[in-house]
Design an enzyme around this catalytic site. Structure first.
Site, PDB file in Angstrom:
ATOM      1  N   HIS A   1     -39.588 -93.609 -23.126  1.00  0.00           N
ATOM      2  CA  HIS A   1     -40.753 -92.773 -23.849  1.00  0.00           C
ATOM      3  C   HIS A   1     -41.351 -91.749 -22.868  1.00  0.00           C
ATOM      4  O   HIS A   1     -41.434 -90.547 -23.110  1.00  0.00           O
ATOM      5  CB  HIS A   1     -41.995 -93.804 -24.265  1.00  0.00           C
ATOM      6  CG  HIS A   1     -43.055 -92.976 -24.621  1.00  0.00           C
ATOM      7  ND1 HIS A   1     -43.243 -92.838 -26.100  1.00  0.00           N
ATOM      8  CD2 HIS A   1     -44.097 -92.333 -24.246  1.00  0.00           C
ATOM      9  CE1 HIS A   1     -44.348 -92.014 -26.449  1.00  0.00           C
ATOM     10  NE2 HIS A   1     -44.765 -91.908 -25.308  1.00  0.00           N
ATOM     11  N   GLU A   2     -41.667 -92.198 -21.562  1.00  0.00           N
ATOM     12  CA  GLU A   2     -42.488 -91.306 -20.776  1.00  0.00           C
ATOM     13  C   GLU A   2     -41.462 -90.476 -20.266  1.00  0.00           C
ATOM     14  O   GLU A   2     -41.424 -89.214 -19.726  1.00  0.00           O
ATOM     15  CB  GLU A   2     -42.941 -92.089 -19.247  1.00  0.00           C
ATOM     16  CG  GLU A   2     -44.085 -93.427 -19.903  1.00  0.00           C
ATOM     17  CD  GLU A   2     -44.881 -92.774 -20.981  1.00  0.00           C
ATOM     18  OE1 GLU A   2     -45.285 -91.506 -21.000  1.00  0.00           O
ATOM     19  OE2 GLU A   2     -45.621 -93.463 -21.706  1.00  0.00           O
TER      20      GLU A   2
ATOM     21  N   TYR B   1     -47.770 -90.480 -33.224  1.00  0.00           N
ATOM     22  CA  TYR B   1     -46.747 -91.148 -32.854  1.00  0.00           C
ATOM     23  C   TYR B   1     -45.745 -91.380 -33.749  1.00  0.00           C
ATOM     24  O   TYR B   1     -44.641 -91.070 -33.760  1.00  0.00           O
ATOM     25  CB  TYR B   1     -47.261 -92.445 -32.098  1.00  0.00           C
ATOM     26  CG  TYR B   1     -47.816 -92.277 -30.660  1.00  0.00           C
ATOM     27  CD1 TYR B   1     -48.838 -91.837 -30.755  1.00  0.00           C
ATOM     28  CD2 TYR B   1     -47.185 -92.495 -29.550  1.00  0.00           C
ATOM     29  CE1 TYR B   1     -49.473 -91.872 -29.432  1.00  0.00           C
ATOM     30  CE2 TYR B   1     -47.605 -92.305 -28.184  1.00  0.00           C
ATOM     31  CZ  TYR B   1     -49.020 -91.760 -28.063  1.00  0.00           C
ATOM     32  OH  TYR B   1     -49.568 -91.742 -26.876  1.00  0.00           O
TER      33      TYR B   1
ATOM     34  N   GLU C   1     -46.381 -86.383 -28.794  1.00  0.00           N
ATOM     35  CA  GLU C   1     -46.167 -87.886 -28.885  1.00  0.00           C
ATOM     36  C   GLU C   1     -45.109 -88.141 -30.070  1.00  0.00           C
ATOM     37  O   GLU C   1     -44.439 -89.351 -29.764  1.00  0.00           O
ATOM     38  CB  GLU C   1     -47.675 -88.537 -29.014  1.00  0.00           C
ATOM     39  CG  GLU C   1     -48.520 -88.574 -28.049  1.00  0.00           C
ATOM     40  CD  GLU C   1     -47.918 -88.964 -26.568  1.00  0.00           C
ATOM     41  OE1 GLU C   1     -47.002 -89.682 -26.501  1.00  0.00           O
ATOM     42  OE2 GLU C   1     -48.400 -88.758 -25.629  1.00  0.00           O
TER      43      GLU C   1
ATOM     44  N   ASP D   1     -59.942 -87.229 -28.218  1.00  0.00           N
ATOM     45  CA  ASP D   1     -59.241 -88.484 -28.336  1.00  0.00           C
ATOM     46  C   ASP D   1     -59.785 -89.129 -29.678  1.00  0.00           C
ATOM     47  O   ASP D   1     -58.882 -90.107 -30.056  1.00  0.00           O
ATOM     48  CB  ASP D   1     -59.761 -89.365 -27.243  1.00  0.00           C
ATOM     49  CG  ASP D   1     -59.161 -88.670 -26.074  1.00  0.00           C
ATOM     50  OD1 ASP D   1     -58.161 -88.130 -25.867  1.00  0.00           O
ATOM     51  OD2 ASP D   1     -59.885 -88.813 -25.064  1.00  0.00           O
TER      52      ASP D   1
ATOM     53  N   ARG E   1     -54.869-103.123 -19.614  1.00  0.00           N
ATOM     54  CA  ARG E   1     -54.144-102.369 -20.777  1.00  0.00           C
ATOM     55  C   ARG E   1     -54.924-102.438 -22.006  1.00  0.00           C
ATOM     56  O   ARG E   1     -54.809-103.678 -22.455  1.00  0.00           O
ATOM     57  CB  ARG E   1     -52.660-102.543 -20.650  1.00  0.00           C
ATOM     58  CG  ARG E   1     -51.920-101.651 -21.488  1.00  0.00           C
ATOM     59  CD  ARG E   1     -50.617-101.979 -21.604  1.00  0.00           C
ATOM     60  NE  ARG E   1     -49.768-101.132 -22.442  1.00  0.00           N
ATOM     61  CZ  ARG E   1     -48.767-101.372 -23.042  1.00  0.00           C
ATOM     62  NH1 ARG E   1     -47.858-102.437 -22.425  1.00  0.00           N
ATOM     63  NH2 ARG E   1     -47.847-100.585 -23.903  1.00  0.00           N
TER      64      ARG E   1
ATOM     65  N   GLY F   1     -50.223 -98.020 -21.317  1.00  0.00           N
ATOM     66  CA  GLY F   1     -48.836 -98.432 -20.844  1.00  0.00           C
ATOM     67  C   GLY F   1     -48.146 -97.494 -20.093  1.00  0.00           C
ATOM     68  O   GLY F   1     -47.652 -97.891 -18.811  1.00  0.00           O
ATOM     69  N   GLY F   2     -48.315 -96.293 -20.444  1.00  0.00           N
ATOM     70  CA  GLY F   2     -47.520 -95.401 -19.336  1.00  0.00           C
ATOM     71  C   GLY F   2     -48.178 -93.974 -19.566  1.00  0.00           C
ATOM     72  O   GLY F   2     -48.679 -93.505 -20.399  1.00  0.00           O
ATOM     73  N   MET F   3     -47.709 -93.047 -18.351  1.00  0.00           N
ATOM     74  CA  MET F   3     -48.331 -91.779 -18.471  1.00  0.00           C
ATOM     75  C   MET F   3     -47.049 -91.198 -17.960  1.00  0.00           C
ATOM     76  O   MET F   3     -46.517 -91.073 -16.752  1.00  0.00           O
ATOM     77  CB  MET F   3     -49.706 -91.488 -17.756  1.00  0.00           C
ATOM     78  CG  MET F   3     -50.212 -90.246 -17.720  1.00  0.00           C
ATOM     79  SD  MET F   3     -50.538 -89.648 -19.332  1.00  0.00           S
ATOM     80  CE  MET F   3     -50.037 -87.817 -19.043  1.00  0.00           C
ATOM     81  N   GLU F   4     -46.724 -89.790 -18.728  1.00  0.00           N
ATOM     82  CA  GLU F   4     -45.795 -88.904 -18.347  1.00  0.00           C
ATOM     83  C   GLU F   4     -45.954 -87.945 -17.185  1.00  0.00           C
ATOM     84  O   GLU F   4     -45.386 -86.821 -17.245  1.00  0.00           O
ATOM     85  CB  GLU F   4     -45.256 -88.218 -19.617  1.00  0.00           C
ATOM     86  CG  GLU F   4     -46.221 -87.111 -20.164  1.00  0.00           C
ATOM     87  CD  GLU F   4     -47.165 -87.864 -21.055  1.00  0.00           C
ATOM     88  OE1 GLU F   4     -47.574 -88.975 -21.260  1.00  0.00           O
ATOM     89  OE2 GLU F   4     -47.723 -86.989 -22.013  1.00  0.00           O
ATOM     90  N   ASN F   5     -46.728 -88.472 -15.859  1.00  0.00           N
ATOM     91  CA  ASN F   5     -46.835 -87.393 -14.915  1.00  0.00           C
ATOM     92  C   ASN F   5     -45.642 -87.069 -14.590  1.00  0.00           C
ATOM     93  O   ASN F   5     -44.717 -87.754 -14.156  1.00  0.00           O
ATOM     94  CB  ASN F   5     -47.555 -87.966 -13.934  1.00  0.00           C
ATOM     95  CG  ASN F   5     -48.929 -88.536 -14.439  1.00  0.00           C
ATOM     96  OD1 ASN F   5     -49.759 -88.095 -15.269  1.00  0.00           O
ATOM     97  ND2 ASN F   5     -49.373 -89.743 -14.362  1.00  0.00           N
TER      98      ASN F   5
ATOM     99  N   GLN G   1     -55.872 -91.076 -14.084  1.00  0.00           N
ATOM    100  CA  GLN G   1     -55.419 -90.892 -15.509  1.00  0.00           C
ATOM    101  C   GLN G   1     -56.020 -89.566 -16.210  1.00  0.00           C
ATOM    102  O   GLN G   1     -57.220 -89.789 -16.747  1.00  0.00           O
ATOM    103  CB  GLN G   1     -55.576 -92.023 -16.279  1.00  0.00           C
ATOM    104  CG  GLN G   1     -55.328 -92.041 -17.772  1.00  0.00           C
ATOM    105  CD  GLN G   1     -53.920 -91.368 -18.049  1.00  0.00           C
ATOM    106  OE1 GLN G   1     -52.920 -91.953 -17.557  1.00  0.00           O
ATOM    107  NE2 GLN G   1     -53.721 -90.601 -19.121  1.00  0.00           N
TER     108      GLN G   1
ATOM    109  N   LYS H   1     -54.381-101.510 -25.105  1.00  0.00           N
ATOM    110  CA  LYS H   1     -53.627-101.992 -26.269  1.00  0.00           C
ATOM    111  C   LYS H   1     -53.577-103.531 -26.295  1.00  0.00           C
ATOM    112  O   LYS H   1     -53.609-104.204 -27.279  1.00  0.00           O
ATOM    113  CB  LYS H   1     -52.066-101.586 -26.306  1.00  0.00           C
ATOM    114  CG  LYS H   1     -51.374-101.940 -27.361  1.00  0.00           C
ATOM    115  CD  LYS H   1     -49.918-101.272 -27.240  1.00  0.00           C
ATOM    116  CE  LYS H   1     -48.954-102.557 -26.728  1.00  0.00           C
ATOM    117  NZ  LYS H   1     -48.117-103.131 -27.712  1.00  0.00           N
TER     118      LYS H   1
ATOM    119  N   HIS I   1     -40.761 -87.381 -22.479  1.00  0.00           N
ATOM    120  CA  HIS I   1     -41.895 -86.386 -22.467  1.00  0.00           C
ATOM    121  C   HIS I   1     -41.535 -85.174 -21.480  1.00  0.00           C
ATOM    122  O   HIS I   1     -42.005 -84.236 -21.363  1.00  0.00           O
ATOM    123  CB  HIS I   1     -43.179 -87.095 -21.748  1.00  0.00           C
ATOM    124  CG  HIS I   1     -44.193 -87.578 -22.987  1.00  0.00           C
ATOM    125  ND1 HIS I   1     -44.481 -86.936 -24.133  1.00  0.00           N
ATOM    126  CD2 HIS I   1     -44.518 -88.962 -23.114  1.00  0.00           C
ATOM    127  CE1 HIS I   1     -45.192 -87.704 -24.736  1.00  0.00           C
ATOM    128  NE2 HIS I   1     -45.356 -88.764 -24.287  1.00  0.00           N
TER     129      HIS I   1
END
Ligand code: BES
Ligand code: ZN
Length: 661
Positions: free
Chosen positions: A346-347, A436, A369, A428, A610, A319-323, A188, A612, A350
């Site tokens: 969402h991802e 967002y 975001e 961060d 996760r 939750g997710g990562m836009e790789n 990540q 969140k 991106h």
């Protein structure tokens, strides 16, 4: 351990917690790290021009002097040592004739050799200096060119290195911690963790193409955020080759290795997951192709070839990562009714906002975001209806307004164009739901004022104009003034634009989301709280996740244990397989001293990582002596399975807890 006021954010606590993770793994404490920005008494109207918005305070790299154009990785994955080892070869372009050093970002890397090349295949050793580690930024690596100035500029640099088992950007799971029984590892990288597994210019302002050779133990499959051939006919091997021909920033580099199977969704999309998960995942994400088509119709062709989704083990910390080409996703959105697939929307979004047009530094993360959250809403609306998109917006907006009201986000960072973080602070730290939710709200505002007939083509042209570039809020604003405002000079005022971008809070003239479906939920909750019956299945039978979330979020801070038992009897919240519901139910159970929920609560906290989802329950527990003891006990058991950044966040929360009784 650093404290951060956004630790208790209900949503996306990950953003500030990454920072904690960075120092959580080191013993040193940087005193500067706890210095916060003074809270702006009034908005600084000149900020946009005073600050060099292209400069990235989170990187040691010097992109004005030299830039990476291509990266070649050759890495061996060793599960026993929890280590990636091999070489990273960087092709660089020099822009400053007087530069004599190549400065890279690293964190926790063990570097054994650095060589320079001229592209002919000859390599000669180079000297280098690895500075002591900064708790947030890692170690500055300065590679000295053989002779000063232009004559000494090597076109290639090859670094031989290995990663630390504690690398903040990697998680290593043993066979006992996975569904398949095979070991698993994943990365990540966003925001500043790529440097913990690759030495590079770790800044979103530098883009490069890359290739990789990855050597893995037999019976495991490697995937990366790159092209790798036809996943339906991929032979298992011990070396996998990857190619990313598009220019991307470092935070989009990603790798995962494990017992992975693929299931097709469409010609260009499919799902990777452990064998026991792949069919369920493909069913949940069956609408992915329709999502891509919806986004393409609005914003132009999808430019990345394939769009696959990798479902990670439940310890995936976000939750997710836009790789690019391969979104990484938490399994917690697979709930059987597609009610949480806006994460994929969402991802996927991106692929335009973020991966194609990228924030040049983390100060402008709203460009990634906020725009993405707006586009996500458009996809959700097209596929599942305006009412579903509106429910999601209302949940987000209420969450943000609560955070602002509770003082969780200080005014200075309630702006879209964020100020630079003080030295020693992680980017961060100052990211929050502002990027967002306020970012998306600003886009909705523009959409409403100009109408979709004007705004949609504008956004499409923005993506085309800045494709494969890293830009700042200033670039966006300039483009907006030149290309959107003239379409209807009366639609928005300068003052309104300024308020959205540079002033704290949500403008008084913003229109809040209002979901009619939530009105019905509010009425049902109120009827019960006023002494009536709980809504029966004729009402709740049609509810999706968002309605249950809203039902719980509107409850008083605490209920009597009897009332909790009544809710539980009717709806079986305790032990819910839907972790978004668990995220709201378990903190309410703690506040209400409803002990019947405890065993399943422990299970919830131990089975997912996760942030969140689990942080609100830890935060609720930490408010009393008894709860804190329970939380510590659960954490001790859960810790071996958590990602390094989740460990650091929970540890920080428990360490700083000041229970009331
Ligand atoms: N790019 C983010 C995740 C991220 C942001 C990681 C900043 C590190 C620093 C990703 O696209 C994201 O927003 N994920 C959300 C998904 C949600 C908004 C649907 C998450 O993980 O919760
Ligand atoms: Zn995102």
């Amino acid at each position: 351990m650093r404290r951060t006021p956004c630790l208790l954010l209900k949503t996306l606590p990950l953003l500030c917690l990454f920072a904690l993770a960075a120092c959580g793994q080191k013993d040193e404490i940087n005193p500067a790290a706890s210095i916060r920005h003074p809270i702006a008494k009034k908005a600084d109207t000149t900020q946009a021009t005073q600050v060099d918005r292209k400069h990235d305070e989170a990187s040691y790299a010097e992109p004005a002097r030299v830039r990476t154009t291509h990266l070649m990785l050759d890495l061996t994955v060793d599960f026993d040592k929890k280590q990636l080892a091999g070489t990273a070869t960087l092709d660089v372009n020099w822009y400053d004739d007087n530069a004599s050093d190549l400065v890279l970002d690293t964190s926790d890397l063990n570097i054994t050799q650095i060589e320079g090349g001229d592209g002919t295949g000859d390599w000669k050793p180079l000297t280098y200096t690895l500075a002591p580690a900064d708790p947030v930024l890692g170690s500055k690596l300065t590679i000295h060119m053989p002779t000063p100035g232009k004559a000494g500029h090597m076109r290639q640099v090859r670094i031989t290195y290995s990663t630390s088992p504690q690398a903040s950007g990697l998680q290593w799971l043993s066979g006992a911690q996975t569904q398949s029984g095979q070991p698993f590892m994943f990365s990540q990288s966003e925001a500043i963790h790529a440097r913990s597994w690759i030495p590079l210019q770790d800044t979103p302002g530098v883009r490069f193409s890359w290739t990789a050779n990855i050597h893995v133990p037999k019976d495991t499959t490697a995937v990366m955020s790159a092209d790798y051939g036809d996943p339906e006919n991929l032979q298992t091997a011990t070396t996998y080759q990857f190619n990313m021909p598009q220019m991307v920033p470092s935070y989009l580099l990603a790798i995962a290795v494990g017992d992975l199977k693929f299931k097709r969704i469409s010609d260009r999309s499919g799902v990777w997951a452990e064998p026991g998960m792949v069919a369920k995942a493909a069913a949940e994400f069956a609408d992915t192709e329709k999502m891509i088509e919806t986004a393409e119709a609005l914003y132009g062709p999808y430019r990345w070839g394939r769009y696959d989704i990798l479902v990670l083990p439940p310890s995936f910390p976000i939750g997710g990562m836009e790789n690019p080409k391969l979104t990484f996703a938490t399994p917690t959105v697979i709930v059987g009714d597609k009610s949480l697939v806006s994460l994929v929307a969402h991802e996927l979004s991106h692929s335009w906002s973020g991966n194609l047009v990228t924030n040049a530094s983390w100060k402008d993360i709203w460009l990634n975001e906020g725009m993405t959250t707006y586009v996500q809403g458009r996809i959700t609306e097209a596929l599942y209806g305006a009412d579903v998109a509106e429910m999601e917006r209302q949940i987000d907006q209420q969450e943000l307004m609560t955070e602002i009201k509770d003082g969780d986000i200080k005014p200075a960072v309630q702006v879209l164009a964020l100020p630079p973080v003080p030295p020693g602070t992680s980017p961060d730290d100052e990211m929050s739901d502002i990027a967002y939710t306020k970012g998306a709200w600003f886009m909705q505002f523009l959409e409403q004022r100009f109408g979709r007939a004007v705004f949609d083509p504008f956004l499409r042209s923005y993506f085309d104009n800045f494709a494969f570039q890293s830009i700042t809020t200033d670039d966006f604003e300039k483009y907006l003034r030149a290309n959107l405002l003239p379409k209807n000079p009366k639609a928005v005022t300068d003052a309104e634009l300024h308020t959205w971008i540079h002033e704290p809070g949500i403008p008084s003239f913003a229109t809040p989301a209002h979901s009619a479906r939530f009105d019905a939920v509010d009425a049902a909750r109120k009827a019960w709280l006023d002494g009536g019956a709980l809504p029966g299945t004729e009402v709740t039978g049609k509810w999706v996740t968002q309605e249950w979330v809203h039902f719980l979020e509107g409850m008083p801070a605490a209920l009597s244990p009897d009332r909790m038992a009544a809710l539980d009897k009717a709806y079986h919240f305790t032990g819910t397989p839907n972790d978004e519901i668990g995220q709201r139910w378990y903190p309410l159970a703690v506040a209400s001293d409803y002990k019947d929920a405890r065993p399943q609560m422990a299970q919830f906290l131990q089975s997912i990582g996760r942030q969140k989802l689990i942080m609100p329950t830890y935060a609720a527990l930490a408010k009393t002596q008894e709860g804190l003891a329970f939380a510590k006990d659960v954490f001790a058991k859960a810790k071996p399975g958590y990602h390094p950044i989740t460990v650091a966040s929970v540890q920080a929360l428990l360490d700083k807890a000041k229970p009331a009784n």
